[in-house]
Design an enzyme around this catalytic site. Structure first.
Site, PDB file in Angstrom:
ATOM      1  N   ARG A   3       3.605 -17.058   1.137  1.00 32.51           N
ATOM      2  CA  ARG A   3       2.581 -16.737   2.152  1.00 32.51           C
ATOM      3  C   ARG A   3       1.324 -17.583   1.980  1.00 32.51           C
ATOM      4  O   ARG A   3       0.711 -17.999   2.966  1.00 32.51           O
ATOM      5  CB  ARG A   3       2.259 -15.248   2.118  1.00 32.51           C
ATOM      6  CG  ARG A   3       3.379 -14.407   2.754  1.00 32.51           C
ATOM      7  CD  ARG A   3       3.181 -12.951   2.494  1.00 32.51           C
ATOM      8  NE  ARG A   3       4.082 -12.096   3.254  1.00 32.51           N
ATOM      9  CZ  ARG A   3       4.319 -10.834   2.958  1.00 32.51           C
ATOM     10  NH1 ARG A   3       3.731 -10.284   1.902  1.00 32.51           N
ATOM     11  NH2 ARG A   3       5.134 -10.115   3.696  1.00 32.51           N
ATOM     12  N   HIS A  50       9.166 -11.214   5.187  1.00 29.93           N
ATOM     13  CA  HIS A  50       9.091  -9.789   4.859  1.00 29.93           C
ATOM     14  C   HIS A  50       9.989  -9.530   3.656  1.00 29.93           C
ATOM     15  O   HIS A  50      11.018 -10.188   3.502  1.00 29.93           O
ATOM     16  CB  HIS A  50       9.590  -8.947   6.043  1.00 29.93           C
ATOM     17  CG  HIS A  50       9.831  -7.510   5.668  1.00 29.93           C
ATOM     18  ND1 HIS A  50       8.814  -6.580   5.660  1.00 29.93           N
ATOM     19  CD2 HIS A  50      10.945  -6.870   5.237  1.00 29.93           C
ATOM     20  CE1 HIS A  50       9.313  -5.421   5.250  1.00 29.93           C
ATOM     21  NE2 HIS A  50      10.602  -5.577   4.983  1.00 29.93           N
TER      22      HIS A  50
HETATM   23  P1  CMP Z   1       5.343  -6.760   6.279  1.00 31.49           P
HETATM   24  O1  CMP Z   1       5.374  -6.962   4.810  1.00 31.49           O
HETATM   25  O2  CMP Z   1       6.536  -7.188   7.073  1.00 31.49           O
HETATM   26  O3  CMP Z   1       5.032  -5.215   6.599  1.00 31.49           O
HETATM   27  C1  CMP Z   1       4.318  -4.780   7.736  1.00 31.49           C
HETATM   28  C2  CMP Z   1       3.810  -5.930   8.579  1.00 31.49           C
HETATM   29  O4  CMP Z   1       2.801  -5.595   9.498  1.00 31.49           O
HETATM   30  C3  CMP Z   1       3.144  -6.938   7.644  1.00 31.49           C
HETATM   31  O5  CMP Z   1       4.110  -7.600   6.853  1.00 31.49           O
HETATM   32  C4  CMP Z   1       2.405  -7.790   8.655  1.00 31.49           C
HETATM   33  O6  CMP Z   1       3.253  -8.713   9.308  1.00 31.49           O
HETATM   34  C5  CMP Z   1       1.968  -6.750   9.695  1.00 31.49           C
HETATM   35  N1  CMP Z   1       0.534  -6.371   9.547  1.00 31.49           N
HETATM   36  C6  CMP Z   1      -0.423  -6.681  10.427  1.00 31.49           C
HETATM   37  N2  CMP Z   1      -1.604  -6.177  10.043  1.00 31.49           N
HETATM   38  C7  CMP Z   1      -1.408  -5.550   8.855  1.00 31.49           C
HETATM   39  C8  CMP Z   1      -2.254  -4.836   7.964  1.00 31.49           C
HETATM   40  N3  CMP Z   1      -3.562  -4.673   8.193  1.00 31.49           N
HETATM   41  N4  CMP Z   1      -1.708  -4.324   6.833  1.00 31.49           N
HETATM   42  C9  CMP Z   1      -0.385  -4.469   6.600  1.00 31.49           C
HETATM   43  N5  CMP Z   1       0.463  -5.138   7.435  1.00 31.49           N
HETATM   44  C10 CMP Z   1      -0.037  -5.675   8.552  1.00 31.49           C
END
Ligand code: CMP
Length: 140
Positions: A103, A116
């Site tokens: 990331r 993810h």
């Molecule tokens: P992921 O690890 O796939 O889990 C939830 C997803 O929501 C995260 O990655 C991001 O792509 C998205 N997201 C957007 N805003 C937030 C936030 N404030 N906190 C966590 N996830 C977020």
């Protein structure tokens, strides 16, 4: 402990031609891929996948994003793979992700963060079953 986790290369990663770069990082780290396919989620499928985040402010937006284009979904297997893959991905917010993480290198946004990974054994089981049946998982 041998375990499995679900990995997704998100629509931003696929559209920016980062599939190869992400898979290279997984292989270099010794995370074994035991299942892999490209899919495009409907909005409903994305809502089901992210249902643990239902009610959070980013729920509508992230489910729109995850259904906006193809994703590559994979199952990774190995010793302590849930934590090892999370370390390789880096923090959800790429600005807080450590140097050398996927990331930190590729993400452009807290939502468009390229990859993810499951965050627990229980969620890994749910997420793997969301995308794969037993016939699609290779024994190594
Ligand atoms: P992921 O690890 O796939 O889990 C939830 C997803 O929501 C995260 O990655 C991001 O792509 C998205 N997201 C957007 N805003 C937030 C936030 N404030 N906190 C966590 N996830 C977020």
């Amino acid at each position: 402990m041998e375990e499995r986790t679900l990995s997704i290369i998100k629509p931003d990663g696929v559209s920016r031609n980062l599939i190869g770069a992400v898979i290279k990082r997984l292989e270099e780290e010794g995370l074994n891929i035991v299942a892999m396919k490209m899919i495009r989620m409907t909005k409903e499928q994305a809502k089901e996948f992210y249902k643990i985040h239902e009610g959070k402010p980013f729920y509508e937006s992230v489910t729109d994003f995850m259904s906006s284009g193809p994703c590559v979904v994979m199952i990774l297997e190995g010793e302590n793979v849930i934590q090892r893959y999370r370390k390789l991905m880096g923090a959800t917010n790429y600005k807080e992700a450590e140097e050398g993480t996927i990331r930190r290198e590729f993400a452009t946004d807290i939502e468009k963060n390229v990859v993810h990974g499951s965050d627990s054994e229980e969620n890994a089981r749910f997420e793997i079953n969301h995308f794969f049946n037993a016939l699609e998982i290779a024994v190594r």
